[in-house]
Design a protein around this motif. Structure first.
Motif, PDB file in Angstrom:
ATOM      1  N   ARG A  97       0.726  -1.221   0.004  1.00 57.03           N
ATOM      2  CA  ARG A  97       0.106   0.071  -0.028  1.00 57.03           C
ATOM      3  C   ARG A  97       0.988   1.239   0.130  1.00 57.03           C
ATOM      4  NH1 ARG A  97      -2.511  -3.590  -1.329  1.00 57.03           N
ATOM      5  NH2 ARG A  97      -4.646  -4.353  -0.258  1.00 57.03           N
ATOM      6  N   MET A  98       0.851   2.067  -1.025  1.00 56.55           N
ATOM      7  CA  MET A  98       1.688   3.157  -1.337  1.00 56.55           C
ATOM      8  C   MET A  98       1.368   4.287  -0.049  1.00 56.55           C
ATOM      9  SD  MET A  98       4.283   4.820  -3.004  1.00 56.55           S
ATOM     10  CE  MET A  98       4.159   4.135  -4.832  1.00 56.55           C
ATOM     11  N   ARG A 105       4.455   3.956   7.400  1.00 59.09           N
ATOM     12  CA  ARG A 105       4.098   2.572   8.038  1.00 59.09           C
ATOM     13  C   ARG A 105       4.377   1.638   7.642  1.00 59.09           C
ATOM     14  NH1 ARG A 105      -0.614   5.865   7.062  1.00 59.09           N
ATOM     15  NH2 ARG A 105      -1.658   3.976   6.153  1.00 59.09           N
ATOM     16  N   ALA A 106       4.445   0.191   8.256  1.00 56.84           N
ATOM     17  CA  ALA A 106       4.704  -1.117   7.760  1.00 56.84           C
ATOM     18  C   ALA A 106       3.820  -1.346   6.417  1.00 56.84           C
ATOM     19  CB  ALA A 106       4.645  -1.906   8.637  1.00 56.84           C
ATOM     20  N   THR A 107       4.393  -1.657   5.384  1.00 56.70           N
ATOM     21  CA  THR A 107       3.669  -2.352   4.205  1.00 56.70           C
ATOM     22  C   THR A 107       4.604  -3.110   3.677  1.00 56.70           C
ATOM     23  OG1 THR A 107       2.066  -1.961   2.503  1.00 56.70           O
ATOM     24  CG2 THR A 107       4.196  -0.579   2.729  1.00 56.70           C
ATOM     25  N   ALA A 108       3.885  -4.238   2.528  1.00 59.49           N
ATOM     26  CA  ALA A 108       4.626  -4.988   1.853  1.00 59.49           C
ATOM     27  C   ALA A 108       5.310  -4.314   0.645  1.00 59.49           C
ATOM     28  CB  ALA A 108       3.705  -6.199   1.426  1.00 59.49           C
ATOM     29  N   ASP A 109       6.413  -3.518   1.074  1.00 56.16           N
ATOM     30  CA  ASP A 109       7.218  -2.636   0.074  1.00 56.16           C
ATOM     31  C   ASP A 109       8.230  -3.595  -0.594  1.00 56.16           C
ATOM     32  OD1 ASP A 109       7.926  -0.629  -1.215  1.00 56.16           O
ATOM     33  OD2 ASP A 109       9.177   0.404   0.208  1.00 56.16           O
ATOM     34  N   VAL A 110       7.764  -4.568  -1.130  1.00 56.46           N
ATOM     35  CA  VAL A 110       8.725  -5.827  -1.971  1.00 56.46           C
ATOM     36  C   VAL A 110       8.287  -5.794  -3.408  1.00 56.46           C
ATOM     37  CG1 VAL A 110       9.486  -7.953  -1.826  1.00 56.46           C
ATOM     38  CG2 VAL A 110       9.209  -6.757   0.288  1.00 56.46           C
ATOM     39  N   ALA A 111       9.183  -5.930  -4.361  1.00 56.12           N
ATOM     40  CA  ALA A 111       8.824  -6.206  -5.745  1.00 56.12           C
ATOM     41  C   ALA A 111       9.865  -7.149  -6.417  1.00 56.12           C
ATOM     42  CB  ALA A 111       8.540  -4.839  -6.543  1.00 56.12           C
ATOM     43  N   LEU A 112       9.660  -7.837  -7.286  1.00 57.27           N
ATOM     44  CA  LEU A 112      10.921  -8.537  -8.065  1.00 57.27           C
ATOM     45  C   LEU A 112      10.850  -8.090  -9.472  1.00 57.27           C
ATOM     46  CD1 LEU A 112      10.512 -12.240  -6.818  1.00 57.27           C
ATOM     47  CD2 LEU A 112      12.247 -10.348  -6.058  1.00 57.27           C
ATOM     48  N   LEU A 113      11.866  -7.849 -10.167  1.00 53.73           N
ATOM     49  CA  LEU A 113      11.916  -7.583 -11.595  1.00 53.73           C
ATOM     50  C   LEU A 113      12.683  -8.990 -12.234  1.00 53.73           C
ATOM     51  CD1 LEU A 113      11.872  -4.661 -10.402  1.00 53.73           C
ATOM     52  CD2 LEU A 113      13.519  -4.009 -12.102  1.00 53.73           C
ATOM     53  N   GLN A 114      12.072  -9.391 -13.440  1.00 56.83           N
ATOM     54  CA  GLN A 114      12.558 -10.639 -14.213  1.00 56.83           C
ATOM     55  C   GLN A 114      13.226 -10.015 -15.193  1.00 56.83           C
ATOM     56  OE1 GLN A 114       9.977 -13.087 -16.269  1.00 56.83           O
ATOM     57  NE2 GLN A 114      11.470 -14.581 -16.504  1.00 56.83           N
ATOM     58  N   ILE A 214      15.311  -1.312   1.740  1.00 53.75           N
ATOM     59  CA  ILE A 214      15.319   0.180   2.204  1.00 53.75           C
ATOM     60  C   ILE A 214      14.119   0.712   1.557  1.00 53.75           C
ATOM     61  CG2 ILE A 214      16.247   2.417   1.908  1.00 53.75           C
ATOM     62  CD1 ILE A 214      18.919   0.985   1.352  1.00 53.75           C
ATOM     63  N   SER A 215      13.052   1.322   2.370  1.00 57.44           N
ATOM     64  CA  SER A 215      12.059   1.719   2.024  1.00 57.44           C
ATOM     65  C   SER A 215      11.838   3.080   2.037  1.00 57.44           C
ATOM     66  CB  SER A 215      10.740   1.158   2.857  1.00 57.44           C
ATOM     67  OG  SER A 215      10.442  -0.091   2.343  1.00 57.44           O
ATOM     68  N   TRP A 216      12.237   3.832   3.125  1.00 57.04           N
ATOM     69  CA  TRP A 216      12.129   5.349   3.302  1.00 57.04           C
ATOM     70  C   TRP A 216      13.274   5.800   4.110  1.00 57.04           C
ATOM     71  CZ3 TRP A 216      11.650   6.022   8.312  1.00 57.04           C
ATOM     72  CH2 TRP A 216      10.996   5.369   9.283  1.00 57.04           C
ATOM     73  N   SER A 217      13.313   6.862   4.284  1.00 56.12           N
ATOM     74  CA  SER A 217      14.432   7.554   5.050  1.00 56.12           C
ATOM     75  C   SER A 217      13.767   8.928   5.669  1.00 56.12           C
ATOM     76  CB  SER A 217      15.722   7.971   4.597  1.00 56.12           C
ATOM     77  OG  SER A 217      15.622   8.778   3.437  1.00 56.12           O
ATOM     78  N   THR A 218      14.741   9.445   6.837  1.00 63.31           N
ATOM     79  CA  THR A 218      14.231  10.696   7.348  1.00 63.31           C
ATOM     80  C   THR A 218      15.513  11.436   7.633  1.00 63.31           C
ATOM     81  OG1 THR A 218      14.392  10.251   9.810  1.00 63.31           O
ATOM     82  CG2 THR A 218      12.382   9.780   8.622  1.00 63.31           C
TER      83      THR A 218
END
Length: 253
Positions: A97-98, A105-114, A214-218
Motif C-alpha cells: 500500500r503506497m 508505516r509498515a507495508t509489503a514494500d517488496v517487488a521483483l524484476l525479471q 530500504i523503503s524510506w528515510s528521514t
C-alpha cells in the motif's frame, strides 16, 4: 518516445561524477555486497536500487516500480559507458500500500524484476533465514546507488555501503536503522534518494545475507531528508512470496 527520454534523463544524472560516499559518509564498495547491486531507472525520471538474487531476478522496493511506467536496468561496459537492459516482467507484492509507505508505516514494500538476460558482471546475493531475531543495537549493512546530497541527482550512481544499527522497536513488520554515532539525532550515515529498494544485509559466518529492503528515510530528529532514520521492510513475512515468484520465472535457489 517520452518514456525513453525520461529514462535517458535519469541515466544522464547517474552518469555524472558522483560524490565519494553514501550520505553522511561511508565506504564505496564495488566488491563484496556491492557485487549484487543494480541500478533501476524509470520512464518517470526516477531511479532506485535493486539487488540480484538470481542471475535474472532483481529484488527491490514495490514503490520503485509502480504500474504505468517502463523500467530498465543500467549496466556498465568495460569503458564504463552505461547501457540500458530490458526488464521482462515485474511482480509487486499484492499487499503493498503506497499510502502506508509514504506515511512511514509498515507495508509489503517488496517487488521483483525479471530480467530479459542475466546481469553482466554481477553476482547474486543470498537471502537470509526465514526468521531472524532483530534486537535494538543489532548491526546491519545497507547498500545503494542513491545520492549523497539530497536533491542533487549528480551525486548518485556509485555503489556505496554503510553500517547501521537497529533502533526503536524492530520486528517483522518494520526495522528502523540509525548511524551508531549520531543515533539519528544529527546528520549521519543513512539511505537517501535512489537508495530505495537497496538491500539490507545481516552479517553471517557464511557471508552477508539479505534480510530487508530500504523503503524510506528521514533527516535528523525525524525531519524531512536523509541522514537520520533509514526505514527497512524486513523480508520475514514476504520471503515465501519472493521465492515462489522467482521460481515461477525459472530461478533456482
Amino acid at each position: 518516445m517520452k518514456a525513453l527520454l525520461a529514462i535517458s534523463a535519469a541515466l544522464a544524472l547517474l552518469s555524472s561524477t558522483p560524490a565519494s560516499a553514501i550520505v553522511g559518509g561511508g565506504v564505496p564498495s564495488a566488491e563484496g555486497v556491492g557485487r549484487s547491486i543494480v541500478t533501476i531507472v524509470g520512464s518517470r525520471g526516477n531511479f532506485c536500487t535493486g539487488a540480484l538474487i538470481a542471475p535474472k531476478v532483481v529484488l527491490t522496493a514495490a514503490h520503485c516500480v509502480q504500474s504505468g511506467a517502463d523500467y530498465k536496468i543500467v549496466e556498465y561496459g568495460p569503458d564504463r559507458q552505461p547501457q540500458l537492459k530490458d526488464v521482462k516482467s515485474i511482480a509487486i507484492h499484492p499487499a503493498f500500500r503506497m499510502d502506508a509507505m509514504t506515511s512511514h508505516r509498515a507495508t509489503a514494500d517488496v517487488a521483483l524484476l525479471q530480467l530479459a538476460a542475466p546481469a553482466a558482471g554481477k553476482a547474486p546475493a543470498a537471502l537470509g533465514a526465514p526468521n531472524i531475531p532483530v534486537v535494538v543495537g543489532g548491526r546491519f549493512t545497507i547498500a545503494g546507488i542513491g545520492v549523497t546530497v539530497r536533491g542533487d541527482g549528480k551525486s548518485g550512481g556509485m555503489v556505496r555501503v554503510a553500517g547501521l544499527i537497529a533502533t526503536g522497536q524492530p520486528g517483522t513488520l518494520q526495522i528502523r536503522l540509525v548511524d551508531p554515532l549520531s543515533q539519528g539525532a544529527r546528520d549521519g550515515l543513512g539511505a537517501c534518494t535512489g537508495d530505495s529498494g537497496g538491500p539490507v544485509f545481516e552479517d553471517k559466518q557464511t557471508g552477508p545475507a539479505i534480510v530487508g529492503v530500504i523503503s524510506w528515510s528521514t533527516g535528523p530528529n525525524n525531519s524531512a531528508g536523509c541522514g537520520g532514520i533509514t526505514g527497512v521492510t524486513p523480508l520475514t513475512l514476504y520471503r515465501d512470496w519472493i521465492l515462489q515468484t522467482a521460481r515461477q520465472w525459472g530461478a533456482a535457489f
